[in-house]
Design a protein around this motif. Structure first.
Motif, PDB file in Angstrom:
ATOM      1  N   ALA A 267       0.833  -1.201   0.000  1.00  0.00           N
ATOM      2  CA  ALA A 267       0.000   0.000   0.000  1.00  0.00           C
ATOM      3  C   ALA A 267       0.867   1.251   0.000  1.00  0.00           C
ATOM      4  N   LYS A 268       0.514   2.204  -0.857  1.00  0.00           N
ATOM      5  CA  LYS A 268       1.226   3.464  -0.942  1.00  0.00           C
ATOM      6  C   LYS A 268       0.251   4.609  -0.727  1.00  0.00           C
ATOM      7  N   THR A 269       0.759   5.724  -0.198  1.00  0.00           N
ATOM      8  CA  THR A 269      -0.074   6.899   0.024  1.00  0.00           C
ATOM      9  C   THR A 269      -0.390   7.577  -1.308  1.00  0.00           C
TER      10      THR A 269
END
Length: 271
Positions: A267-269
């Protein structure tokens, strides 16, 4: 001479009679033998086709019957619920709507302040700091305090409390609008799990001791109802396990338990 002539005539008649009998036989092989189709096989084919048709009709009827039952169950699911269950469902739904409305108001206010600010970069940093504090509470990185309830569950006198029922308690509190929770010394977050071991319950790998203690921040009345409602998880603790359940409302529940935020691999912002 007459006798010899008579015997010759008789022999000739016998030979001729034998040849006539031989010529009169039908299975001489002169004509091909046409065999008739067995009646039994023809009847079996008809029966097989008939049974197949009946089976298809029966399957269609069962499919339609099951579909009708499914439709009736959807329409009657609320009709079969008790007054307490309906009250709890309405209360949980109202709490979720209020939380979503509150979050919408917060985001709208942040957007308006960002548009109206002369220094948009400074205002964006302020909003980011504000959201960071909120996410810190949700992720368990920061301590929290506020009104809520403290739930105490004694050891079961009939049998040991299992992980499924303890997890059901946390789910009922979530549905009732709890914002922050801690089970014994473990901060409860979205990834929290409870498991059964030979020595008792474990929460996120940490052993739990009786009496179990749950600290929950949220609307005290809704949280009390989630536990004490008739036929709910509180009754399950008492009836199945023989445990005593006490729910104490408080204007100041202090949850100092925190946890480190893990590093996400996938997961990435979104920027």
């Amino acid at each position: 001479m007459a006798g010899i002539k008579k015997r010759n005539i008789l022999n000739s008649m016998h030979i001729q009679h034998a040849q006539d009998r031989e010529n009169d036989r039908t299975n001489t092989g002169s004509f091909p033998i046409v065999r008739k189709k067995p009646i039994r096989q023809m009847g079996g084919g008809i029966v097989t086709r008939l049974m197949t048709s009946l089976l298809i009709v029966l399957l269609c009827a069962l499919l339609g019957f099951g579909y009708a039952i499914q439709l009736n169950n959807k329409t009657s699911s609320y009709e079969t619920m008790s007054e307490e269950e309906l009250t709890r469902l309405i209360s949980e739904t109202s709490t979720q709507v209020q939380n979503l409305q509150q979050r919408k108001t917060e985001l709208t206010g942040q957007l308006n302040s960002l548009k109206a600010s002369a220094n948009k970069q400074q205002e964006a940093q302020r909003i980011a700091k504000e959201n960071e504090d909120t996410s810190g509470i949700l992720s368990g990185r920061l301590p929290a305090e506020g009104k809520g309830v403290i739930i105490t569950i004694s050891q079961g006198s009939k049998e040991r409390i299992d992980a499924a029922t303890m997890f059901q308690l946390l789910e009922e509190l979530r549905n009732a609008g709890v914002e922050v929770m801690a089970l014994d010394n473990v901060r409860v977050v979205t990834s929290t799990y409870i498991s059964d071991t030979k020595k008792g319950l474990e929460c996120d790998g940490q052993a739990l001791k009786t009496p179990y203690k749950v600290k929950a921040i949220g609307d005290p009345q809704n949280l009390q109802n989630a536990v004490n409602i008739a036929g709910g998880v509180g009754s399950r603790f008492k009836v199945k396990f023989g445990a005593d359940v006490t729910v104490t409302p408080s204007e100041s529940v202090d949850i100092s338990e925190t946890r480190d935020v893990g590093q996400y691999q996938y997961a990435k912002t979104v920027e």
